[in-house]
Design an enzyme around this catalytic site. Structure first.
Site, PDB file in Angstrom:
ATOM      1  CG  HIS A 188      48.299  69.045  13.517  1.00 15.67           C
ATOM      2  ND1 HIS A 188      48.317  67.905  12.756  1.00 15.67           N
ATOM      3  CD2 HIS A 188      48.524  70.065  12.649  1.00 15.67           C
ATOM      4  CE1 HIS A 188      48.522  68.221  11.478  1.00 15.67           C
ATOM      5  NE2 HIS A 188      48.666  69.520  11.386  1.00 15.67           N
ATOM      6  CE  LYS A 246      47.005  69.074   1.121  1.00 21.77           C
ATOM      7  NZ  LYS A 246      48.106  69.583   1.834  1.00 21.77           N
ATOM      8  NE  ARG A 265      54.847  72.646   9.756  1.00 18.49           N
ATOM      9  CZ  ARG A 265      54.228  71.924   8.842  1.00 18.49           C
ATOM     10  NH1 ARG A 265      54.350  70.616   8.856  1.00 18.49           N
ATOM     11  NH2 ARG A 265      53.498  72.494   7.910  1.00 18.49           N
ATOM     12  CB  SER A 299      49.878  65.176   8.033  1.00 19.59           C
ATOM     13  OG  SER A 299      49.379  65.883   9.124  1.00 19.59           O
TER      14      SER A 299
HETATM   15  P1  ADP Z   1      46.896  72.802   5.970  1.00 21.95           P
HETATM   16  O1  ADP Z   1      46.572  71.902   4.814  1.00 21.95           O
HETATM   17  O2  ADP Z   1      45.864  73.872   6.211  1.00 21.95           O
HETATM   18  O3  ADP Z   1      48.310  73.341   5.979  1.00 21.95           O
HETATM   19  P2  ADP Z   1      47.698  71.043   8.111  1.00 21.95           P
HETATM   20  O4  ADP Z   1      46.871  70.011   8.761  1.00 21.95           O
HETATM   21  O5  ADP Z   1      48.896  70.576   7.339  1.00 21.95           O
HETATM   22  O6  ADP Z   1      46.698  71.862   7.222  1.00 21.95           O
HETATM   23  O7  ADP Z   1      48.183  72.106   9.183  1.00 21.95           O
HETATM   24  C1  ADP Z   1      47.309  72.903   9.928  1.00 21.95           C
HETATM   25  C2  ADP Z   1      48.098  73.969  10.664  1.00 21.95           C
HETATM   26  O8  ADP Z   1      48.981  73.362  11.603  1.00 21.95           O
HETATM   27  C3  ADP Z   1      48.992  74.836   9.772  1.00 21.95           C
HETATM   28  O9  ADP Z   1      49.009  76.131  10.299  1.00 21.95           O
HETATM   29  C4  ADP Z   1      50.360  74.195   9.900  1.00 21.95           C
HETATM   30  O10 ADP Z   1      51.392  75.130   9.671  1.00 21.95           O
HETATM   31  C5  ADP Z   1      50.307  73.765  11.361  1.00 21.95           C
HETATM   32  N1  ADP Z   1      51.205  72.638  11.632  1.00 21.95           N
HETATM   33  C6  ADP Z   1      51.346  71.494  10.937  1.00 21.95           C
HETATM   34  N2  ADP Z   1      52.264  70.686  11.489  1.00 21.95           N
HETATM   35  C7  ADP Z   1      52.752  71.361  12.574  1.00 21.95           C
HETATM   36  C8  ADP Z   1      53.770  71.092  13.561  1.00 21.95           C
HETATM   37  N3  ADP Z   1      54.499  69.974  13.517  1.00 21.95           N
HETATM   38  N4  ADP Z   1      53.975  72.013  14.523  1.00 21.95           N
HETATM   39  C9  ADP Z   1      53.259  73.172  14.526  1.00 21.95           C
HETATM   40  N5  ADP Z   1      52.321  73.487  13.644  1.00 21.95           N
HETATM   41  C10 ADP Z   1      52.060  72.607  12.666  1.00 21.95           C
END
Ligand code: ADP
Length: 174
Positions: free
Chosen positions: A17, A41, A90, A128
């Site tokens: 992130h 969730k 990703r 995460s």
């Molecule tokens: P959501 O529940 O909206 O998917 P996340 O916190 O899981 O929220 O992710 C927010 C954004 O960051 C999403 O667009 C996700 O694809 C991106 N993201 C999550 N992990 C990574 C990573 N390791 N590298 C690049 N982008 C990521």
């Protein structure tokens, strides 16, 4: 003035992130990281904690702020007067879901564009939820999270562990 939002759960913020935040911040005048409150969730961290963790690790980026939001992402974007929504991609598994979201948002708000940034390869398998699973079994998570965030995750699981032990002790007494 170019304004973008980067919405997500950030439960907790990972180096993946953070990498997206740093790169997006270099492209716009203002980047607002949106922390989603209304989640089906059950998150490990409260929305307020997730917001604080983002603020803790983005202090070096003067044009980045973080805000809580709930409801539709496009409404949040409009409130922020943002012209675009940043999302990270990703693997191919992200693609279908992200495309669906982006197309839906585009129909509802054609004036707002979604910009996808592809992850750094080293973070391509980082999420995460994986980090939380590793931490819950006492594994090392420093490779995946900013140091301060990792400390908070360990702390959270320690608190949970102590709480469970306390509950078990009370159960045994009864
Ligand atoms: P959501 O529940 O909206 O998917 P996340 O916190 O899981 O929220 O992710 C927010 C954004 O960051 C999403 O667009 C996700 O694809 C991106 N993201 C999550 N992990 C990574 C990573 N390791 N590298 C690049 N982008 C990521």
């Amino acid at each position: 003035m170019k304004i973008a939002i980067y919405p997500g759960s950030f439960d907790p913020i990972t180096l993946g992130h953070l990498n997206i935040i740093e790169r997006a911040a270099a492209m716009v005048d203002r980047l607002i990281v949106g922390v989603l409150q209304n989640q089906t969730k059950k998150p490990l961290f409260t929305a307020q904690e997730r917001l604080e963790m983002i603020e803790e690790v983005t202090g070096h980026l003067p044009n980045v702020t973080a805000q809580l939001f709930d409801g539709l992402t496009i409404d949040f974007a409009r409130r922020c007067e943002a012209q675009c929504i940043v999302r990270g991609l990703r693997a191919i598994t992200d693609f279908e879901y992200e495309l669906q979201l982006a197309q839906t948002n585009r129909i509802m708000a054609p004036e707002i564009d979604t910009i996808f940034l592809t992850t750094e390869l080293k973070y391509a398998y980082l999420s995460s939820s994986t980090v939380k699973e590793v931490a819950s079994f006492g594994g090392e998570i420093e490779y995946f999270l900013p140091q301060k965030t990792a400390a908070r995750v360990y702390e959270k699981y320690q608190v949970k562990k102590n709480l469970n032990q306390a509950t078990e002790a009370v159960d045994e007494q009864n």
